[in-house]
Design a protein around this motif. Structure first.
Motif, short mmCIF file in Angstrom:
data_model
loop_
_atom_site.label_atom_id
_atom_site.label_comp_id
_atom_site.label_asym_id
_atom_site.label_seq_id
_atom_site.Cartn_x
_atom_site.Cartn_y
_atom_site.Cartn_z
N LEU A 33 0.82 -1.20 0.00
CA LEU A 33 0.00 0.00 0.00
C LEU A 33 0.86 1.26 0.00
O LEU A 33 0.57 2.24 -0.70
CB LEU A 33 -0.93 0.00 1.21
N LEU A 34 1.94 1.24 0.77
CA LEU A 34 2.84 2.40 0.82
C LEU A 34 3.49 2.66 -0.53
O LEU A 34 3.59 3.80 -0.99
CB LEU A 34 3.90 2.20 1.90
N THR A 36 2.32 1.75 -3.41
CA THR A 36 1.25 2.18 -4.30
C THR A 36 0.93 3.67 -4.13
O THR A 36 0.61 4.36 -5.10
CB THR A 36 -0.03 1.36 -4.04
N ILE A 37 1.05 4.17 -2.92
CA ILE A 37 0.79 5.60 -2.65
C ILE A 37 1.98 6.46 -3.05
O ILE A 37 1.81 7.54 -3.67
CB ILE A 37 0.45 5.80 -1.17
N LEU A 38 3.20 6.02 -2.71
CA LEU A 38 4.38 6.85 -2.91
C LEU A 38 4.84 6.90 -4.36
O LEU A 38 5.35 7.93 -4.82
CB LEU A 38 5.52 6.35 -2.02
N SER A 41 3.06 9.52 -6.42
CA SER A 41 3.42 10.84 -5.90
C SER A 41 4.78 11.28 -6.41
O SER A 41 5.02 12.48 -6.60
CB SER A 41 3.42 10.82 -4.37
N LEU A 49 -0.56 14.71 -2.84
CA LEU A 49 0.38 14.33 -1.79
C LEU A 49 1.70 15.08 -1.92
O LEU A 49 2.40 15.28 -0.92
CB LEU A 49 0.63 12.82 -1.85
#
Length: 272
Positions: A33-34, A36-38, A41, A49
């Protein structure tokens, strides 16, 4: 031969030494998940973000998370199972070797002290920091008179029967040691106390732990009657492919859905 080492803690004769159980899917899910988010960004600075992450912060966070993600995958149980596949006959031969191997219980110590460093900035303000300095390491084996193996003889047959139901069977072998009587437990405590008391004089601080070694013991084994070729993508290379694609958790769950599971204890008893 290969040797598996498990950390141990002292327990009464009626209890056993066992290795700890971990749940790597939780860690993999969080790290996925991290990433996928970073990743978006960093690649798309216009995302909301990015306003909270200035300079090289997005890149540093992304690289750190990716390293942790790959490291977790390398240490997970699924990779270990896929890296160690045997037939039922191979498991029987391995268990025979393990049954004939004596347990080796070893105490380990590390003596150290802390060195204090003082630094000053341009305004003369001081900052203190400490560095751990290791000055001595030692180990000693528990000396006993005799030992015997109490691992069930039917273990390999149970695994053979299990692969008739599921394509693969995950066999987890946990080493354990029991004391034959209270005298053996007392002797263990005396030997350990003498060793730790002697070594503790070598420096200000001392850490210690105990390990159990059994020659030939492998904690994770995947048993199959036909080898990994029974299911085409049931291989270590595919594990890494799906991991790099960010699909390590679905792939691990898919692997588990095609596997039976068997937890077995390699039971040793010592006597002094």
């Amino acid at each position: 031969g290969e040797r598996y080492t498990a950390d141990m803690q002292l327990m009464p004769p009626s209890k056993m030494f066992k290795s700890k159980v971990t749940f790597p899917h939780k860690k993999a899910t969080i790290l996925t998940l991290l990433v996928t988010i970073l990743l978006p960004s960093y690649l798309l600075p216009s995302l909301y973000l990015s306003q909270y992450l200035k300079g090289n912060t997005p890149l540093v966070l992304l690289l750190t998370t990716v390293i942790l993600y790959i490291g977790e995958a390398a240490c997970c149980s699924t990779r270990k199972y896929l890296s160690n596949t045997v037939t039922p006959k191979g498991l029987e031969e391995l268990l025979t070797k393990i049954r004939n191997s004596e347990p080796i219980i070893t105490w380990h110590t590390e003596c150290y002290h802390y060195r204090t460093h003082v630094t000053y900035d341009s305004k003369g303000r001081s900052t203190r920091s400490q560095t751990k300095v290791v000055t001595h390491r030692a180990s000693r084996q528990f000396s006993y008179r005799s030992w015997m193996d109490e691992t069930p003889e039917t273990l390999s047959k149970i695994a053979s029967d299990a692969v008739q139901v599921a394509p693969y069977v995950k066999v987890k072998l946990s080493p354990c040691v029991k004391f034959a009587n209270e005298a053996t437990l007392q002797d263990y405590q005396d030997q350990q106390s003498q060793f730790l008391s002697f070594e503790s004089r070598k420096d200000v601080h001392m850490d210690h732990h105990t390990t159990l070694e059994v020659d030939g013991l492998q904690p994770r084994i995947l048993v199959s009657t036909t080898g990994l070729g029974a299911i085409p993508i049931f291989e270590r290379n595919y594990f890494w492919l799906f991991t790099l694609l960010g699909l390590t958790v679905p792939y691990r769950r898919w692997i588990s859905s095609h596997c039976g599971e068997l937890d077995a204890v390699i039971d040793k008893q010592v006597c002094t």
